[in-house]
Design an enzyme around this catalytic site. Structure first.
Site, PDB file in Angstrom:
ATOM      1  N   GLY A  42       0.630  -0.651   6.754  1.00 48.64           N
ATOM      2  CA  GLY A  42       1.639  -0.385   5.879  1.00 48.64           C
ATOM      3  C   GLY A  42       2.299  -1.929   5.364  1.00 48.64           C
ATOM      4  CB  ALA A  43       4.061  -4.402   7.390  1.00 49.53           C
TER       5      ALA A  43
ATOM      6  CE1 TYR B  72      12.429  -6.424  12.257  1.00 51.18           C
ATOM      7  CE2 TYR B  72      14.255  -6.699  13.849  1.00 51.18           C
ATOM      8  CZ  TYR B  72      13.343  -5.879  12.967  1.00 51.18           C
ATOM      9  OH  TYR B  72      13.484  -4.514  13.220  1.00 51.18           O
TER      10      TYR B  72
ATOM     11  CB  THR C 183      10.382   2.734  10.806  1.00 55.51           C
ATOM     12  OG1 THR C 183      10.894   3.379  11.928  1.00 55.51           O
ATOM     13  CG2 THR C 183      11.799   2.002  10.128  1.00 55.51           C
TER      14      THR C 183
ATOM     15  CG  ASN D 278      -6.511  -4.420  11.104  1.00 53.04           C
ATOM     16  OD1 ASN D 278      -5.493  -4.659  11.775  1.00 53.04           O
ATOM     17  ND2 ASN D 278      -7.090  -2.973  10.969  1.00 53.04           N
ATOM     18  NE  ARG D 279      -5.919  -2.320  17.282  1.00 46.86           N
ATOM     19  CZ  ARG D 279      -5.122  -1.780  17.754  1.00 46.86           C
ATOM     20  NH1 ARG D 279      -4.633  -2.245  18.839  1.00 46.86           N
ATOM     21  NH2 ARG D 279      -4.201  -0.724  17.078  1.00 46.86           N
TER      22      ARG D 279
ATOM     23  N   GLY E 257      10.676 -12.452  10.562  1.00 53.85           N
ATOM     24  CA  GLY E 257      10.804 -11.351   9.540  1.00 53.85           C
ATOM     25  C   GLY E 257      12.242 -10.921   9.534  1.00 53.85           C
TER      26      GLY E 257
ATOM     27  CE  LYS F 226       7.525   1.373   7.054  1.00 57.96           C
ATOM     28  NZ  LYS F 226       7.429  -0.353   6.957  1.00 57.96           N
TER      29      LYS F 226
ATOM     30  CB  ALA G  86      -5.455  -3.289   7.485  1.00 53.37           C
TER      31      ALA G  86
HETATM   32  P1  NAP Z   1       1.328  -0.213  11.164  1.00 49.60           P
HETATM   33  O1  NAP Z   1       1.038   0.573   9.804  1.00 49.60           O
HETATM   34  O2  NAP Z   1       1.172   0.497  12.412  1.00 49.60           O
HETATM   35  O3  NAP Z   1       0.044  -1.170  11.265  1.00 49.60           O
HETATM   36  C1  NAP Z   1      -0.126  -1.965  12.385  1.00 49.60           C
HETATM   37  C2  NAP Z   1      -1.105  -3.042  12.168  1.00 49.60           C
HETATM   38  O4  NAP Z   1      -1.346  -3.958  13.485  1.00 49.60           O
HETATM   39  C3  NAP Z   1      -2.547  -2.221  12.217  1.00 49.60           C
HETATM   40  O5  NAP Z   1      -3.330  -2.955  11.270  1.00 49.60           O
HETATM   41  C4  NAP Z   1      -3.008  -2.472  13.508  1.00 49.60           C
HETATM   42  O6  NAP Z   1      -4.514  -2.545  13.612  1.00 49.60           O
HETATM   43  C5  NAP Z   1      -2.569  -3.827  13.901  1.00 49.60           C
HETATM   44  N1  NAP Z   1      -2.286  -3.596  15.550  1.00 49.60           N
HETATM   45  C6  NAP Z   1      -1.307  -2.870  16.149  1.00 49.60           C
HETATM   46  N2  NAP Z   1      -1.664  -3.150  17.390  1.00 49.60           N
HETATM   47  C7  NAP Z   1      -2.427  -4.453  17.564  1.00 49.60           C
HETATM   48  C8  NAP Z   1      -2.820  -5.057  18.534  1.00 49.60           C
HETATM   49  N3  NAP Z   1      -2.413  -4.798  19.902  1.00 49.60           N
HETATM   50  N4  NAP Z   1      -3.570  -6.124  18.416  1.00 49.60           N
HETATM   51  C9  NAP Z   1      -4.166  -6.187  17.242  1.00 49.60           C
HETATM   52  N5  NAP Z   1      -3.727  -5.729  16.159  1.00 49.60           N
HETATM   53  C10 NAP Z   1      -2.815  -4.437  16.396  1.00 49.60           C
HETATM   54  O7  NAP Z   1       2.440  -1.129  11.215  1.00 49.60           O
HETATM   55  P2  NAP Z   1       3.443  -1.548  10.001  1.00 49.60           P
HETATM   56  O8  NAP Z   1       4.362  -0.989   9.390  1.00 49.60           O
HETATM   57  O9  NAP Z   1       2.195  -2.079   9.229  1.00 49.60           O
HETATM   58  O10 NAP Z   1       4.126  -2.752  10.859  1.00 49.60           O
HETATM   59  C11 NAP Z   1       3.912  -4.122  11.257  1.00 49.60           C
HETATM   60  C12 NAP Z   1       4.726  -4.844  11.855  1.00 49.60           C
HETATM   61  O11 NAP Z   1       5.477  -5.378  10.844  1.00 49.60           O
HETATM   62  C13 NAP Z   1       5.445  -4.115  13.047  1.00 49.60           C
HETATM   63  O12 NAP Z   1       5.864  -5.163  13.975  1.00 49.60           O
HETATM   64  C14 NAP Z   1       6.689  -4.091  12.163  1.00 49.60           C
HETATM   65  O13 NAP Z   1       8.000  -4.185  12.850  1.00 49.60           O
HETATM   66  C15 NAP Z   1       6.774  -5.260  11.260  1.00 49.60           C
HETATM   67  N6  NAP Z   1       7.441  -5.044  10.071  1.00 49.60           N
HETATM   68  C16 NAP Z   1       8.697  -5.903   9.613  1.00 49.60           C
HETATM   69  C17 NAP Z   1       9.315  -5.630   8.495  1.00 49.60           C
HETATM   70  C18 NAP Z   1      10.590  -6.547   8.300  1.00 49.60           C
HETATM   71  O14 NAP Z   1      11.220  -6.421   7.459  1.00 49.60           O
HETATM   72  N7  NAP Z   1      10.601  -7.920   9.142  1.00 49.60           N
HETATM   73  C19 NAP Z   1       8.929  -4.831   7.377  1.00 49.60           C
HETATM   74  C20 NAP Z   1       8.101  -3.863   8.025  1.00 49.60           C
HETATM   75  C21 NAP Z   1       7.261  -4.011   9.413  1.00 49.60           C
HETATM   76  P3  NAP Z   1      -5.492  -1.051  13.692  1.00 49.60           P
HETATM   77  O15 NAP Z   1      -5.743  -0.688  12.411  1.00 49.60           O
HETATM   78  O16 NAP Z   1      -6.721  -1.715  14.239  1.00 49.60           O
HETATM   79  O17 NAP Z   1      -4.762  -0.079  14.359  1.00 49.60           O
END
Ligand code: NAP
Length: 268
Positions: free
Chosen positions: A127-128, A213, A60, A148-149, A233, A64, A125
């Site tokens: 991984g998810a 979720y 996670t 995205n931010r 989720g 990733k 933007a």
């Molecule tokens: P990640 O790679 O760290 O990406 C996070 C994204 O969210 C980036 O685009 C980031 O923007 C943005 N972000 C972070 N903090 C923010 C804030 N305070 N305000 C606005 N934008 C913000 O994380 P990820 O792996 O993609 O995961 C994202 C979410 O999906 C998490 O909550 C994770 O738990 C969830 N998820 C759920 C499942 C499921 O099975 N339900 C699976 C995968 C992920 P920047 O580029 O500006 O940093």
């Protein structure tokens, strides 16, 4: 089968509970542990797992991308999405795969959400978000927009996914009209601000999908206020786990949907 999850030392993971329950349901011994990994400790943690005879691992945030670099081979999904959430330790190779995209598709199909021909707006933007864009394009979405931010990263997502899906138009930005919203930011998740990433000027979508979720977030409330069909989720989490299991073991084929229902109940 020995398995586990590499994650940041903080926070809780539902995966050990999920796999314990799955083991019981399918009559298999699954020894699944959560390993907290510090910054710079990813490779060392994998080496220990290999010595202990693990079959594979989930990965996670924030590992990733490191996992994708560590793998000696990537599946098509992992390569296009550009992130790995599942590693499989074979005799002569470490295979990196991504089940988040298929997990999301499975969860949308379960909820009866039509994806073909739809205009999709993805918030985030990382991984998810990339997995979500991949999933919706694979299911025939007409357009996928990333907002995205950090705006530059949204453009990169759109540019990198576009060549794999010539029938879907990818772009960066937030159009007023979208049929499906997907929150792929951690907003609303414990330890993060709970506010909707969607601007109040955007028109109501048909469906608002939160990848966060286990709680009712500001994003979900926003979707409900607009009259959208809202889902969190939880089902995606279960389906990505089941697809991970299938990657380590063998296809569950016709059993996947029924097992998913029992597991969703187990962790809700
Ligand atoms: P990640 O790679 O760290 O990406 C996070 C994204 O969210 C980036 O685009 C980031 O923007 C943005 N972000 C972070 N903090 C923010 C804030 N305070 N305000 C606005 N934008 C913000 O994380 P990820 O792996 O993609 O995961 C994202 C979410 O999906 C998490 O909550 C994770 O738990 C969830 N998820 C759920 C499942 C499921 O099975 N339900 C699976 C995968 C992920 P920047 O580029 O500006 O940093």
């Amino acid at each position: 089968m020995k398995l586990g999850i590499f994650r940041r030392p903080v926070g809780k993971s539902k995966s050990p509970v999920l796999f314990k329950a799955l083991g019981k349901m399918i009559g298999r011994k699954i020894n699944y542990v959560a390993v907290g990994v510090k910054k710079g400790g990813f490779e060392g943690a994998v080496e220990i797992a290999l010595k202990k005879g693990w079959r594979g691992a989930n990965v996670t945030i924030p590992f990733k991308l490191e996992a994708a670099n560590y793998a000696t081979r990537l599946t098509d999904a992992a390569r296009v999405i550009g992130a790995v959430n599942v590693l499989r330790f074979d005799d002569h190779e470490v295979v990196g795969h991504n089940t988040d995209g298929d997990g999301l598709r499975d969860s949308l199909k379960r909820a009866g959400v039509r994806m073909s021909g739809k205009r999709v707006l993805v918030f985030g933007a990382g991984g998810a978000a990339r997995a979500a864009g991949w999933a919706l394009a694979k299911s025939g979405a007409r357009t996928v927009h990333f907002t995205n931010r950090t705006a530059a990263t949204a453009k990169i997502c759109a540019r990198e996914l576009a060549p794999s899906f010539p029938k879907t138009r990818f772009s960066a930005g937030a159009p007023k009209n979208a049929d499906i919203w997907i929150n792929a930011t951690p907003l609303g998740q414990t330890g993060n601000p709970d506010k909707s990433p969607a601007d109040s000027k955007l028109r109501a979508p048909e469906t608002a999908v939160d990848l966060v979720y286990g709680k009712q977030t500001a994003f979900q409330k926003h979707g409900e206020r607009l009259g959208a069909f809202v889902m969190d989720g939880t089902a995606m989490l279960v389906f990505q786990a089941l697809r991970g299991w299938e990657f380590w073991d063998k296809p569950l084929a016709g059993r996947r949907a029924a097992l998913a229902e029992r597991l969703i109940e187990e962790i809700s």
